[in-house]
Design a protein around this motif. Structure first.
Motif, PDB file in Angstrom:
ATOM      1  N   LEU A  90       0.812  -1.215   0.000  1.00  0.00           N
ATOM      2  CA  LEU A  90       0.000   0.000   0.000  1.00  0.00           C
ATOM      3  C   LEU A  90       0.848   1.269   0.000  1.00  0.00           C
ATOM      4  O   LEU A  90       0.476   2.272  -0.613  1.00  0.00           O
ATOM      5  CB  LEU A  90      -0.949   0.005   1.194  1.00  0.00           C
ATOM      6  CG  LEU A  90      -2.192  -0.868   1.072  1.00  0.00           C
ATOM      7  CD1 LEU A  90      -3.080  -0.706   2.287  1.00  0.00           C
ATOM      8  CD2 LEU A  90      -2.972  -0.514  -0.180  1.00  0.00           C
ATOM      9  N   ALA A  91       1.983   1.222   0.679  1.00  0.00           N
ATOM     10  CA  ALA A  91       2.875   2.387   0.687  1.00  0.00           C
ATOM     11  C   ALA A  91       3.413   2.644  -0.724  1.00  0.00           C
ATOM     12  O   ALA A  91       3.472   3.798  -1.186  1.00  0.00           O
ATOM     13  CB  ALA A  91       4.020   2.163   1.659  1.00  0.00           C
ATOM     14  N   ILE A  92       3.788   1.579  -1.419  1.00  0.00           N
ATOM     15  CA  ILE A  92       4.267   1.723  -2.796  1.00  0.00           C
ATOM     16  C   ILE A  92       3.140   2.211  -3.697  1.00  0.00           C
ATOM     17  O   ILE A  92       3.352   3.037  -4.595  1.00  0.00           O
ATOM     18  CB  ILE A  92       4.846   0.389  -3.297  1.00  0.00           C
ATOM     19  CG1 ILE A  92       6.145   0.075  -2.539  1.00  0.00           C
ATOM     20  CG2 ILE A  92       5.103   0.429  -4.799  1.00  0.00           C
ATOM     21  CD1 ILE A  92       6.770  -1.253  -2.894  1.00  0.00           C
ATOM     22  N   THR A  93       1.921   1.710  -3.463  1.00  0.00           N
ATOM     23  CA  THR A  93       0.771   2.183  -4.235  1.00  0.00           C
ATOM     24  C   THR A  93       0.539   3.671  -4.018  1.00  0.00           C
ATOM     25  O   THR A  93       0.203   4.414  -4.955  1.00  0.00           O
ATOM     26  CB  THR A  93      -0.499   1.399  -3.847  1.00  0.00           C
ATOM     27  OG1 THR A  93      -0.281   0.004  -4.073  1.00  0.00           O
ATOM     28  CG2 THR A  93      -1.691   1.854  -4.667  1.00  0.00           C
ATOM     29  N   MET A  94       0.713   4.142  -2.776  1.00  0.00           N
ATOM     30  CA  MET A  94       0.581   5.571  -2.483  1.00  0.00           C
ATOM     31  C   MET A  94       1.593   6.390  -3.294  1.00  0.00           C
ATOM     32  O   MET A  94       1.259   7.443  -3.851  1.00  0.00           O
ATOM     33  CB  MET A  94       0.791   5.821  -0.990  1.00  0.00           C
ATOM     34  CG  MET A  94      -0.365   5.406  -0.111  1.00  0.00           C
ATOM     35  SD  MET A  94      -1.766   6.537  -0.257  1.00  0.00           S
ATOM     36  CE  MET A  94      -1.032   8.041   0.333  1.00  0.00           C
ATOM     37  N   PRO A 127      -5.055   6.428   5.237  1.00  0.00           N
ATOM     38  CA  PRO A 127      -5.251   5.740   6.531  1.00  0.00           C
ATOM     39  C   PRO A 127      -4.969   4.235   6.450  1.00  0.00           C
ATOM     40  O   PRO A 127      -4.359   3.673   7.370  1.00  0.00           O
ATOM     41  CB  PRO A 127      -6.737   6.000   6.838  1.00  0.00           C
ATOM     42  CG  PRO A 127      -7.101   7.195   6.036  1.00  0.00           C
ATOM     43  CD  PRO A 127      -6.287   7.114   4.791  1.00  0.00           C
ATOM     44  N   LEU A 128      -5.410   3.586   5.346  1.00  0.00           N
ATOM     45  CA  LEU A 128      -5.148   2.151   5.200  1.00  0.00           C
ATOM     46  C   LEU A 128      -3.654   1.868   5.067  1.00  0.00           C
ATOM     47  O   LEU A 128      -3.144   0.892   5.628  1.00  0.00           O
ATOM     48  CB  LEU A 128      -5.891   1.609   3.973  1.00  0.00           C
ATOM     49  CG  LEU A 128      -7.366   1.242   4.165  1.00  0.00           C
ATOM     50  CD1 LEU A 128      -7.985   0.850   2.826  1.00  0.00           C
ATOM     51  CD2 LEU A 128      -7.517   0.105   5.165  1.00  0.00           C
ATOM     52  N   ALA A 129      -2.948   2.721   4.337  1.00  0.00           N
ATOM     53  CA  ALA A 129      -1.508   2.523   4.164  1.00  0.00           C
ATOM     54  C   ALA A 129      -0.769   2.663   5.493  1.00  0.00           C
ATOM     55  O   ALA A 129       0.137   1.876   5.810  1.00  0.00           O
ATOM     56  CB  ALA A 129      -0.972   3.534   3.150  1.00  0.00           C
ATOM     57  N   VAL A 130      -1.163   3.646   6.282  1.00  0.00           N
ATOM     58  CA  VAL A 130      -0.533   3.834   7.598  1.00  0.00           C
ATOM     59  C   VAL A 130      -0.861   2.656   8.508  1.00  0.00           C
ATOM     60  O   VAL A 130       0.014   2.145   9.232  1.00  0.00           O
ATOM     61  CB  VAL A 130      -1.003   5.163   8.227  1.00  0.00           C
ATOM     62  CG1 VAL A 130      -0.512   5.271   9.671  1.00  0.00           C
ATOM     63  CG2 VAL A 130      -0.513   6.346   7.409  1.00  0.00           C
ATOM     64  N   PHE A 131      -2.107   2.180   8.470  1.00  0.00           N
ATOM     65  CA  PHE A 131      -2.534   1.085   9.346  1.00  0.00           C
ATOM     66  C   PHE A 131      -1.853  -0.239   8.984  1.00  0.00           C
ATOM     67  O   PHE A 131      -1.428  -0.995   9.867  1.00  0.00           O
ATOM     68  CB  PHE A 131      -4.053   0.925   9.261  1.00  0.00           C
ATOM     69  CG  PHE A 131      -4.597  -0.196  10.091  1.00  0.00           C
ATOM     70  CD1 PHE A 131      -4.677  -0.094  11.472  1.00  0.00           C
ATOM     71  CD2 PHE A 131      -5.023  -1.375   9.494  1.00  0.00           C
ATOM     72  CE1 PHE A 131      -5.168  -1.132  12.241  1.00  0.00           C
ATOM     73  CE2 PHE A 131      -5.515  -2.420  10.252  1.00  0.00           C
ATOM     74  CZ  PHE A 131      -5.589  -2.303  11.630  1.00  0.00           C
ATOM     75  N   ILE A 132      -1.726  -0.506   7.681  1.00  0.00           N
ATOM     76  CA  ILE A 132      -1.196  -1.810   7.249  1.00  0.00           C
ATOM     77  C   ILE A 132       0.327  -1.805   7.154  1.00  0.00           C
ATOM     78  O   ILE A 132       0.996  -2.731   7.617  1.00  0.00           O
ATOM     79  CB  ILE A 132      -1.815  -2.207   5.887  1.00  0.00           C
ATOM     80  CG1 ILE A 132      -3.330  -2.408   6.044  1.00  0.00           C
ATOM     81  CG2 ILE A 132      -1.182  -3.475   5.342  1.00  0.00           C
ATOM     82  CD1 ILE A 132      -4.058  -2.627   4.744  1.00  0.00           C
ATOM     83  N   ASP A 133       0.903  -0.751   6.544  1.00  0.00           N
ATOM     84  CA  ASP A 133       2.346  -0.738   6.291  1.00  0.00           C
ATOM     85  C   ASP A 133       3.122   0.170   7.227  1.00  0.00           C
ATOM     86  O   ASP A 133       4.362   0.161   7.205  1.00  0.00           O
ATOM     87  CB  ASP A 133       2.612  -0.293   4.846  1.00  0.00           C
ATOM     88  CG  ASP A 133       2.158  -1.325   3.829  1.00  0.00           C
ATOM     89  OD1 ASP A 133       2.024  -2.505   4.201  1.00  0.00           O
ATOM     90  OD2 ASP A 133       1.942  -0.946   2.650  1.00  0.00           O
ATOM     91  N   GLY A 134       2.419   0.965   8.057  1.00  0.00           N
ATOM     92  CA  GLY A 134       3.111   1.954   8.876  1.00  0.00           C
ATOM     93  C   GLY A 134       4.141   1.361   9.817  1.00  0.00           C
ATOM     94  O   GLY A 134       5.304   1.788   9.844  1.00  0.00           O
TER      95      GLY A 134
END
Length: 369
Positions: A39-43, A207-214
């Motif tokens: 998700l971070a890479i997707t961001m 929010p999903l990126a922080v929650f999953i990959d943070g």
């Protein structure tokens, strides 16, 4: 000729989409082995896609000497925001489900997206409910399920997430087709579409990126203990992936604009078959079983039927247009003939009235004399 041109155009758009989709799939698979932060890479991809779209809009505006497309806030909130929200949730839930389930179970479950795409296309009156079309979609879904079937562990959380993503996929591409094909918005250029979609998608996925990959990023030595050269190489690799993602988004929206969301989904199924076949042949993955091979044959048969059905409908529409044109020409000839006869009759009446008037004057003058 028009029918042949439409067929070749659709084929070219599908190939254009498949090339970038397959390339990005294998490239991301390679990138994620070293940087497991989907998700971070997707961001990062979304941010770079927005910047690229902004640059392209500026360049085309200067070259064409025309201002870029501008949407009002009411149009943006009514048409763009729903598509962006559904797109972000589709991506986020799909990636989140991979935390709980295997890729095989994910692919089998995500194959139901085609059913939801057809369902919402019928609800939004993008497609007419035809039994043949419904049968073709069920055939493709069953074939894809068999083709990707493998004995795997079942996790309820992941299954619910990927099934929710499938439902949202149907909403995503149906609303995207409605928005792209709305002529008054003028979103015929995929670059404009990506430019307006990315900000809402970024805010939704954050929010999903922080929650999953943070936590993983915060404790990763790959991110915070990398040398400058490693950081530069990583940035270039992710940037190349973002460029592929930009071209994939361009091809997706172009295909939906010129065809339909259902055609994009069928092209996506064909892409999945090619990806899994290439993976099996060249990456030494588990060989295909008899069930997988039968599923591939069924799936390809369903796709072939879909193509034949689309071609048959396009041919019929073309023939109907010819008949309508012929009827229109006949009506014009008839109406033209009627107008000519009407004008001729009016001229004759005027001549009679003139002759009558001249005669009466002569009689009158004679009497006066």
């Amino acid at each position: 000729m028009n029918f042949l041109f439409q067929g070749l155009k659709t084929l070219g758009l599908v190939i254009f989409y498949a090339v970038f989709s397959i390339s990005l799939t294998f490239y991301n698979k390679w990138i994620l082995t070293g940087y497991p932060f989907p998700l971070a890479i997707t961001m990062v991809h979304l941010i770079i896609k927005f910047l690229l779209a902004w640059v392209v809009r500026k360049i085309t505006g200067c070259c064409c000497k025309e201002p870029p497309l501008t949407l009002s806030w009411s149009d943006y909130l009514r048409h763009i925001v729903p598509v962006a929200l559904f797109s972000a949730l589709d991506i986020g839930l799909s990636n989140w489900s991979l935390v709980f389930i295997t890729v095989s179970l994910y692919t089998m479950s995500k194959s139901t997206a085609l059913i939801f795409i057809l369902f919402f296309a019928i609800v939004f009156k993008l497609e007419k409910p035809r039994f043949v079309q419904i049968g073709v979609v069920v055939l493709i879904v069953a074939g894809l399920f068999m083709f990707t079937f493998k004995s795997t562990s079942f996790a309820l959380e992941g299954f619910i997430l990927v099934l929710s993503a499938s439902v949202i996929t149907g909403l995503r591409w149906s609303t995207a087709q409605l928005t792209l094909q709305k002529e008054e918005l003028g979103l015929w250029n995929p670059v404009d579409t990506m430019f307006y979609l990315q900000p809402v998608m970024i805010l939704t996925l954050l929010p999903l990126a922080v929650f999953i990959d943070g936590v993983n990023i915060g404790t990763s030595a790959v991110v915070f203990r990398a040398s400058f050269s490693t950081f530069t190489v990583t940035s270039l690799l992710i940037g190349a992936a973002a460029l592929l993602a930009f071209m994939l988004g361009f091809s997706e929206y172009l295909l939906v604009y010129h065809t339909s969301s259902l055609t994009l989904s069928v092209a996506g199924v064909m892409k999945e078959i090619l990806i899994l076949t290439i993976s099996t042949l060249y990456w030494e993955e588990e060989p295909l079983s008899v069930v997988n091979i039968v599923g591939m044959v069924v799936c390809v048969g369903g796709i072939s039927l879909h193509v034949m059905q689309k071609g048959y409908r396009a041919f019929n529409e073309q023939e109907e247009e010819k008949l309508d044109e012929a009827r229109g020409d006949t009506v014009e000839l008839v109406s033209g003939d009627r107008k000519w006869r009407s004008r001729k009759n009016k001229r004759q009446e005027r001549r009679r009235s003139n002759s009558d008037s001249d005669g009466s004057v002569v009689v009158y003058d004679t009497k006066m004399d």
